[in-house]
Design a protein around this motif. Sequence first.
Motif, short mmCIF file in Angstrom:
data_model
loop_
_atom_site.label_atom_id
_atom_site.label_comp_id
_atom_site.label_asym_id
_atom_site.label_seq_id
_atom_site.Cartn_x
_atom_site.Cartn_y
_atom_site.Cartn_z
N LEU A 204 0.88 -1.17 0.00
CA LEU A 204 0.00 0.00 0.00
C LEU A 204 0.92 1.21 0.00
N VAL A 205 1.09 1.82 -1.18
CA VAL A 205 2.03 2.92 -1.35
C VAL A 205 1.25 4.16 -1.77
N SER A 206 1.42 5.23 -1.01
CA SER A 206 0.73 6.48 -1.31
C SER A 206 1.45 7.26 -2.40
N GLU A 207 0.82 8.30 -2.90
CA GLU A 207 1.45 9.13 -3.93
C GLU A 207 2.75 9.73 -3.44
N ASN A 208 2.77 10.19 -2.19
CA ASN A 208 3.98 10.79 -1.65
C ASN A 208 5.13 9.79 -1.55
N GLY A 209 4.80 8.54 -1.25
CA GLY A 209 5.85 7.55 -1.07
C GLY A 209 6.24 6.83 -2.34
N TYR A 210 5.45 6.98 -3.41
CA TYR A 210 5.66 6.14 -4.57
C TYR A 210 7.00 6.39 -5.27
N GLY A 211 7.38 7.64 -5.40
CA GLY A 211 8.63 7.96 -6.11
C GLY A 211 9.83 7.26 -5.52
N PRO A 212 10.13 7.49 -4.23
CA PRO A 212 11.30 6.84 -3.65
C PRO A 212 11.16 5.32 -3.56
N GLU A 213 9.96 4.83 -3.29
CA GLU A 213 9.80 3.38 -3.13
C GLU A 213 9.93 2.65 -4.47
N SER A 214 9.36 3.21 -5.52
CA SER A 214 9.50 2.57 -6.83
C SER A 214 10.95 2.64 -7.31
N ALA A 215 11.63 3.73 -7.01
CA ALA A 215 13.04 3.84 -7.38
C ALA A 215 13.87 2.78 -6.66
N GLN A 216 13.52 2.51 -5.41
CA GLN A 216 14.25 1.49 -4.65
C GLN A 216 14.01 0.11 -5.24
N LEU A 217 12.77 -0.18 -5.61
CA LEU A 217 12.48 -1.47 -6.23
C LEU A 217 13.22 -1.63 -7.55
N GLN A 218 13.25 -0.56 -8.33
CA GLN A 218 13.98 -0.61 -9.60
C GLN A 218 15.47 -0.85 -9.37
N THR A 219 15.99 -0.29 -8.29
CA THR A 219 17.39 -0.51 -7.94
C THR A 219 17.65 -1.97 -7.62
N TYR A 220 16.72 -2.62 -6.92
CA TYR A 220 16.89 -4.04 -6.62
C TYR A 220 16.96 -4.85 -7.92
N ALA A 221 16.11 -4.50 -8.88
CA ALA A 221 16.13 -5.21 -10.16
C ALA A 221 17.48 -5.06 -10.84
N ARG A 222 18.07 -3.88 -10.73
CA ARG A 222 19.35 -3.62 -11.38
C ARG A 222 20.50 -4.27 -10.62
N VAL A 223 20.54 -4.07 -9.31
CA VAL A 223 21.69 -4.52 -8.51
C VAL A 223 21.72 -6.04 -8.39
N HIS A 224 20.54 -6.64 -8.22
CA HIS A 224 20.49 -8.08 -7.98
C HIS A 224 20.15 -8.88 -9.23
N ALA A 225 19.93 -8.19 -10.35
CA ALA A 225 19.59 -8.85 -11.61
C ALA A 225 18.41 -9.81 -11.45
#
Length: 262
Positions: free
Chosen positions: A178-199
């Motif tokens: 459950l991610v609000s509009e305010n939290g979405y930017g940093p949280e989605s960026a973190q998830l994208q980082t996991y995809a990149r760092v951990h392949a």
Amino acid sequence: MNTTSSRPQLCVAAAQAISVANDVARNVQTHLAFAREAAQQGVQLLVFPELSLTGYELPHLAAQVLDEDGAALAPLRQAARNHAMMLIVGAPAAAARAGDLPSIGAWVLRADGTATLYRKRHLHGSETQFASAGEDDALVLSLAGIPTGLAICADARHPEHADAAARAGAGLYASGALVSENGYGPESAQLQTYARVHAMAVLLANHGGPSGAYISAGRSAFWAPGGDEVAAAPGPGQCLVVATRKSNDGWSGRVVPLDLAA
């Protein structure tokens, strides 16, 4: 209806559903409608948001605890069998230790009729007043042929959680949230980082509408290993975010709106 014959090698989806507060029976019907549409799309693994069966209603957690053999989960377990699909649904669950507060859980319902419970490892804010934390640093299960690390919302804010899943061999990191509009930017960026760092691929299933005291951003998404965004919902509202991988052709994605009033 079994749709396995038309499926690609791997097809996963986020169910961006809207939950009605404390109405498990109604929310089960919504889940069943998503499962039917997902089956038509060839989905093998369908992930719902955090506490999708009750809504994010923390003061009511103890009164809404669901168990593996309870009547509430029975229609969803049958749907998993009927569609040969694995469902991950959010609900309050009993704590790992007797006497503790209930857990914020994710039930994994398999097509063979078995079920596994993952308990949210990292609580935040007022959750600690109503819930107890899970004890598993990572739970990685083979789901639809891919080792899948499970996360529930704030779990994914802790890099050590994704690290543990990656070390355990996860090829997919799936978060019901459950991610609000305010939290979405940093949280989605973190998830994208996991995809990149951990392949590893990363799937976010966010609520499609308000829940508890939060206004959800929607925008459920899928990132391929390496970090490329494959598909994302444009905002709130009910839809499936579907990602498919065919042989060595990489990932492709699509968003499928659902009109449950139709």
